[in-house]
Write a protein that holds these residues in place. Structure first.
Motif, short mmCIF file in Angstrom:
data_model
loop_
_atom_site.label_atom_id
_atom_site.label_comp_id
_atom_site.label_asym_id
_atom_site.label_seq_id
_atom_site.Cartn_x
_atom_site.Cartn_y
_atom_site.Cartn_z
N GLN A 244 0.82 -1.21 0.00
CA GLN A 244 0.00 0.00 0.00
C GLN A 244 0.86 1.27 0.00
N ALA A 245 1.83 1.31 0.89
CA ALA A 245 2.63 2.53 1.01
C ALA A 245 3.40 2.80 -0.28
N LYS A 246 3.87 1.74 -0.89
CA LYS A 246 4.66 1.90 -2.12
C LYS A 246 3.77 2.40 -3.26
N MET A 247 2.58 1.81 -3.34
CA MET A 247 1.65 2.27 -4.39
C MET A 247 1.33 3.75 -4.23
N GLU A 248 0.99 4.12 -3.00
CA GLU A 248 0.58 5.51 -2.77
C GLU A 248 1.72 6.48 -3.04
N ARG A 249 2.92 6.05 -2.77
CA ARG A 249 4.08 6.94 -2.97
C ARG A 249 4.50 6.99 -4.44
N LEU A 250 4.51 5.83 -5.09
CA LEU A 250 5.14 5.77 -6.42
C LEU A 250 4.20 5.97 -7.61
N LEU A 251 2.94 5.58 -7.47
CA LEU A 251 2.05 5.72 -8.64
C LEU A 251 1.94 7.18 -9.11
N PRO A 252 1.73 8.15 -8.19
CA PRO A 252 1.68 9.54 -8.68
C PRO A 252 3.00 10.02 -9.26
N VAL B 156 7.24 -1.63 -13.82
CA VAL B 156 7.14 -3.08 -13.61
C VAL B 156 6.23 -3.28 -12.41
N LEU B 157 5.16 -4.02 -12.62
CA LEU B 157 4.21 -4.29 -11.55
C LEU B 157 4.59 -5.61 -10.88
N LEU B 158 4.99 -5.49 -9.64
CA LEU B 158 5.43 -6.67 -8.90
C LEU B 158 4.23 -7.23 -8.12
N PRO B 159 3.76 -8.43 -8.47
CA PRO B 159 2.52 -8.92 -7.84
C PRO B 159 2.74 -9.52 -6.46
N LEU B 160 3.16 -8.68 -5.56
CA LEU B 160 3.21 -9.05 -4.14
C LEU B 160 2.65 -7.87 -3.37
N ASP B 161 2.26 -8.12 -2.13
CA ASP B 161 1.67 -7.03 -1.35
C ASP B 161 2.15 -7.09 0.09
N ASP B 162 1.45 -6.42 0.97
CA ASP B 162 1.92 -6.35 2.35
C ASP B 162 1.92 -7.72 3.04
N SER B 163 1.21 -8.67 2.44
CA SER B 163 1.21 -10.03 3.02
C SER B 163 2.40 -10.85 2.55
N ILE C 256 -3.57 -9.48 -7.36
CA ILE C 256 -2.80 -8.28 -6.99
C ILE C 256 -2.57 -7.41 -8.23
N VAL C 257 -2.30 -8.05 -9.34
CA VAL C 257 -2.11 -7.28 -10.59
C VAL C 257 -3.35 -6.43 -10.86
N GLU C 258 -4.51 -7.06 -10.73
CA GLU C 258 -5.75 -6.32 -11.00
C GLU C 258 -5.93 -5.18 -10.02
N ARG C 259 -5.56 -5.43 -8.77
CA ARG C 259 -5.74 -4.39 -7.75
C ARG C 259 -4.80 -3.21 -7.99
N VAL C 260 -3.55 -3.50 -8.29
CA VAL C 260 -2.58 -2.42 -8.53
C VAL C 260 -2.97 -1.67 -9.80
N GLY D 13 -4.89 3.04 -12.66
CA GLY D 13 -5.84 3.63 -13.61
C GLY D 13 -6.32 5.01 -13.17
N GLN D 14 -6.37 5.21 -11.88
CA GLN D 14 -6.80 6.52 -11.37
C GLN D 14 -5.80 7.62 -11.73
N TYR D 15 -4.59 7.22 -12.03
CA TYR D 15 -3.58 8.20 -12.44
C TYR D 15 -3.40 8.23 -13.96
N GLY D 16 -4.29 7.57 -14.64
CA GLY D 16 -4.25 7.62 -16.10
C GLY D 16 -3.47 6.49 -16.77
N PHE D 17 -2.96 5.57 -15.99
CA PHE D 17 -2.21 4.46 -16.60
C PHE D 17 -3.15 3.53 -17.36
N THR D 18 -2.67 3.02 -18.48
CA THR D 18 -3.40 1.99 -19.21
C THR D 18 -2.60 0.69 -19.10
N LYS D 19 -3.18 -0.36 -19.65
CA LYS D 19 -2.47 -1.65 -19.60
C LYS D 19 -1.17 -1.61 -20.43
#
Lengths: 218, 803
Positions: B421-429, B439-446, B458-462, B467-473
């Protein structure tokens, strides 16, 4: 912005920290005494040559600087620039006879390659040292070629271009003492260059040149 | 005008821009050499008249007269500190001219300096310079911005970021390409487009430098990849100087004839650059009337860029190899260099990997004992100008990645963003701001999920968050997460399932760090290769690997053929012909050579590494040391000299042979000493020196090497040696010959001083000279006994003079 305000480059000098210069292979070979019609290399020798050139290109960090200065007067042997600088050379005066400005240029292949050449020649492979040396010489020249091409690109839209040739101190009747004038006008200390009492540039694979800017009339 | 409104307007109609301003000002009295911005402020009505003429001719937008309005250009006229008010006032002037009839574009152009890594202007300083100008133009009420006539992609990035970080108005970026289709710092049109549209440009295009014919080619090249509208402002043909004035060779009518083709090629904004006038804009209006713009409709593509080229990835193109070697893990030499701030090893890894087929270079400098951020920035600065391949910025630190993305002169690939979570929030913007792929690394806080299904979730969640920042596949590359099979043999299958799901169901690129699969196993290369082939069959698009492994590269190339990514197998055919050519013996095979003949051949071919072994074999076969010298080494080196004389050999071959001789003699000399045989007649004693004030000594050193090999006793005094030291050494050594070297006209005169002093002190030794600026005539002039143009000639001259 950083603490201090950005200033223009000293005296209108443009400095290039990385010139994507690529020396011409045939010139490197010619410098090494290779003659296309007669010289024969084995596969190993070709590989040795190619590795040497590649290695030299990795170690050459080609940097450059240039500056444009208007010409105030050009007689048959004296060129006086608007900033008061005087060059004495009939050959240069002839080259600049139609020029409204001069461009002073400097290019260096840097010091890392020189250190490596010295190491190879003294304790490694002198043959490799020679290949590194030839490549570095032409890398510095290629830095000047790149600047000429770049300047021509920018001048073209004003209907101007650089003279087809360029002069370097020590060439023709333009004495080597002119190295000092160009060195100072380009403030080459800033690029890490040094000029000896005998007007030699350090690092050794460094070159200075003068070209003129003239109109495209044809 | 909002960015959305801008896009809407461009979707509905072609926006006609203005033509040249500078030449129009000159026509109306502006002298050469003045500051155009100040002159216009002193003569405001002139600009108003010009811009109204453009609007009357059809321009829907005019550029403010602020081409040189940045601090660095204004400083040339002592106006740096007034830049904000000058820009504001000039924008107000254009606003006045345009009224509500046309839009006003805030014009931003080059500073005249080069931005790092190409020049000496720090990137942040460049951004700051442009930010000041943007603020001034905003004060003056511009509708949108145009960053134009950009020669360098990094300077364009700095200007674009300055606008993006200051306001939310639309911004167009227009580069200048030469007739070869490159900017002056080497960027091609597609690379420029992808870099700039990713960074937030609302339109991208080109102006100046070429006429319409060449510029249409640039637009046509960009269009298939353009997600944004395209802009063109060609010159009125080619320039020349007539009576001190620049004139262009294309009439308004000729210019107008290209307009339909421009719009057909995909241009959405069009005007004129140097040499154009309202008459040319009138032609644009005439020829664009009734034509609809071609909407951006890019093909689906995933791409990252360097300053000069683009690397595409996808299911229909060959798998991209991301070179893994710029990573200090397990590399002691690289670790030491990074700690010392040296770069030779990084440069070597970069060049070798690109030469071996890497399309992208992974850069990871994380290790204890260094400042990772500082080192990463240094690597970006170092590699960007010297290699064409785009970089994959690899760090676990968000700060490091953000800093590197900011100065990277292209569109980078980030390695990586995970589901933490922290990494997504920091790096996606951050990734979104700089337009990076990641590179989407399919691991999470677990932690790392064991099954493919969990990883895909996890891929779908990330991706949803991205997508909220405009990224496409197209902007993401999913890492299949390679786990080592030595600890869980079923792990490879899970990775392959993730790759397969991404390729066939989810629809995005995939990547693996290949070598982890075989960790802990013997003969790892085979396991890696097999896994690569299996991953390729599952649809893998990128692989992080060491391209120096020929096995891996062959598997990759062959897989590209079998998965129809290598169209017509052309890549495979080219690769195979290249590798088979270098693997071929290359020389005719003759009858087996005897051991002594092999020694002879080794000298002839300059085989310094092999000579001792061959010599040893020959000696064991009965050849005496004396015979080795007399029948193998001497005849071989004589033949080498002959080949050099006839230009069959060039200088490195001569020196390689000389070095081989030296190695052989070093081996034989102790044996010869014990036998008491004097096979090589000792030749003269020679003192060598590069004269006082001269620092060039490679030529002299080569001569020294050759002379030693030919039996001379050489005392090399080095470089920058005074006449007193040379004469003293000649006396002390009893030299029969003195060799002097000088490379410059300012130092060659020292040769004369040396000879004069020697004669004055009664020395009878002979002098030979060499160096780039001396010749036979100069030798005679200063009283030298001979001149040698090269190292072999020096040997022959020494033999003659000492005979």
């Amino acid at each position: 912005m950083n603490d201090k305000p950005v200033q223009t480059a000293l005296g209108g000098v443009t400095y290039l920290e990385h010139i994507p210069a690529m020396p011409k292979r045939e010139r490197i070979l010619a410098r090494l005494g290779h003659r296309a019609a007669t010289t024969i290399l084995t596969d190993d020798q070709t590989a040795f040559l190619e590795r040497g050139i590649e290695e030299a290109l990795l170690l050459c960090h080609v940097k450059g600087a240039y500056r444009r200065i208007p010409v105030a007067e050009c007689t048959d042997r004296i060129i006086r620039l608007e900033n008061g600088t005087v060059f004495q050379s009939a050959g240069l005066a002839q080259l600049l006879s139609r020029s409204t400005e001069v461009v002073l240029m400097a290019s260096t292949a840097g010091s890392a390659i020189m250190q490596r050449i010295a190491e190879e020649v003294s304790t490694g492979s002198a043959a490799l040292g020679l290949i590194l040396d030839a490549t570095a010489s032409h890398a510095a020249d290629a830095g000047l070629d790149w600047m000429v091409s770049f300047l021509n690109g920018t001048l073209q839209r004003h209907g101007k271009r650089l003279t087809s040739r360029r002069f370097s101190p020590g060439y023709g009747d333009l004495s080597l003492e002119h190295q000092r004038i160009i060195f100072d006008l380009l403030d080459l200390d800033r690029m890490g260059l040094f000029l000896t009492e005998k007007y030699m540039l350090i690092p050794e694979k460094s070159v200075l040149a003068i070209a003129g800017i003239e109109g495209i009339t044809e | 005008m909002t960015r959305k409104e801008f896009q809407q307007r461009l979707a509905e109609q072609v926006l006609i821009l203005d033509g040249a301003t500078g030449t129009e000002l000159q026509k109306r009295g502006m002298p050469l050499g003045v500051c155009p911005e100040q002159w216009v402020l002193d003569n405001p009505q002139v600009l108003v008249d010009i811009q109204r003429a453009y609007i009357a001719a059809g321009s829907g937008a005019v550029y403010t007269c602020t081409f040189g309005g940045n601090r660095l250009k204004l400083a040339e006229f002592g106006l740096a500190e007034k830049n904000r008010e000058i820009n504001a006032e000039l924008a107000r002037l254009s606003r006045k001219a345009a009224g509500q009839q046309a839009l006003v574009a805030g014009d931003i152009a080059p500073t005249g300096r080069f931005v790092r890594p190409f020049g000496d202007l720090a990137f942040e300083d460049a951004v700051a310079v442009y930010r000041e100008q943007v603020l001034g133009l905003l004060d003056g009420g511009v509708d949108f911005f145009v960053i134009e006539t950009m020669l360098d992609i990094q300077e364009a990035r700095a200007a674009l970021l300055a606008v993006r970080e200051t306001c939310d108005l639309p911004v167009c970026v227009s580069m200048t390409f030469d007739q070869a289709g490159r900017t002056l710092t080497g960027t091609d049109p597609v690379t420029a487009l992808i870099t700039l549209q990713s960074l937030g440009a609302d339109a991208v295009g080109c102006n100046c430098s070429t006429g319409p014919a060449d510029m249409i080619q640039v637009i046509a090249a960009m269009k298939p990849y353009a997600k944004v509208p395209l802009l063109a402002k060609p010159n009125a043909g080619l320039p020349k100087l007539l009576d001190g004035k620049t004139v262009f060779d294309m009439s308004p009518e000729e210019f107008g004839a290209f307009i339909g083709r421009f719009i057909e090629a995909g241009v959405n904004l069009i005007g004129g650059c140097c040499g154009t006038s309202p008459a040319y804009i009138e032609q644009i209006r005439k020829h664009s009337s009734g034509l609809q713009p071609v909407a951006p409709c890019p093909r689906r593509f995933s791409a990252i860029t360097s300053a000069r080229t683009t690397s595409f990835a996808g299911p229909d193109i060959p798998m991209v190899v991301v070179g893994e070697r710029i990573n200090p893990t397990g590399k002691k030499k690289l670790q030491a260099e990074l700690r010392e701030g040296k770069t030779a090893e990084v440069r070597r890894f970069a060049a070798e990997q690109v030469a071996q087929g890497a399309g992208v270079l992974d850069v990871n400098v994380g290790m204890p004992g260094i400042d990772e951020k500082e080192t990463m920035l240094k690597m970006v600065d170092l590699l960007s100008p010297v290699v064409d391949a785009p970089l994959c910025l690899d760090s676990s630190s968000a700060d490091v990645l953000e800093a590197a993305l900011r100065i990277y002169p292209g569109r980078a690939l980030i390695n990586s963003i995970s589901g933490e979570q922290a990494k997504m929030e920091r790096l996606l913007p951050v990734a979104a701001k700089y337009g990076a792929m990641f590179v989407l690394l399919p691991l999470d806080d677990s932690g790392v999920p064991e099954t493919a299904e969990q990883r895909c979730a996890i891929v779908e969640r990330v991706f949803a968050a991205a997508g909220q920042y405009g990224f496409t596949k197209n902007d993401i590359v999913v890492d299949g997460l390679v786990m080592t099979v030595s600890s869980d043999q079923k792990a490879a299958a899970e990775t392959l399932k993730v790759i397969s799901w991404c390729s066939t169901s989810f629809g995005c690129c995939t990547i693996v760090g290949l070598s982890n699969v075989s960790f802990g196993l013997p003969e790892r290369g085979w396991v890696n290769a097999a896994f690569l082939a299996m991953a390729a069959a599952s649809g893998l698009t990128m692989v992080i690997a060491n391209p120096s492994s020929e096995t891996l590269m062959r598997i990759k190339m062959a897989s590209d053929v079998l998965t129809v990514r290598d169209k017509n197998s052309s890549g495979w055919i080219a690769y195979s012909s290249q590798t088979s050519a270098s693997a071929a013996p290359g020389q005719a095979v003759g009858p087996e050579r005897s051991a002594p003949e092999k020694v002879y051949d080794a000298v002839l071919k300059g085989d310094r590494d092999g000579i001792r072994e061959l010599l040893d074999a020959a000696l064991r076969g009965g050849l005496t040391p004396a015979d080795a010298v007399d029948t193998c080494l001497i005849p071989a080196i004589v033949e080498v000299g002959s080949l050099f004389d006839r230009k069959v050999y060039y200088l490195p071959q001569l020196i390689q042979s000389a070095e081989t001789m030296k190695s052989a003699f070093e081996m034989l000399e102790p044996m010869l000493a014990t036998t008491g045989v004097q096979v090589v007649k000792k030749k003269a004693v020679i003192v060598l020196a590069t004269v006082k004030g001269d620092i060039h000594d490679i030529g002299k050193n080569i001569v020294g090497l050759m002379l030693k090999n030919y039996g001379f006793t050489v005392h090399d005094l080095g470089k920058d040696v005074s006449e007193h030291d040379i004469v003293r050494a000649a006396k002390e050594t009893g030299a029969e010959l003195v060799g002097l070297s000088a490379l410059m006209t300012t130092t060659m005169v020292e040769m004369k001083r040396v000879i004069a002093l020697a004669r004055k002190e009664g020395l009878t030794c002979k002098f030979m000279i060499g160096g780039a600026v001396v010749n036979e005539q100069y030798a005679a002039e200063i009283g030298a006994d001979g001149y040698a143009p090269d190292a072999y000639a020096a040997v022959k001259l020494a033999e003659t003079l000492s005979a």
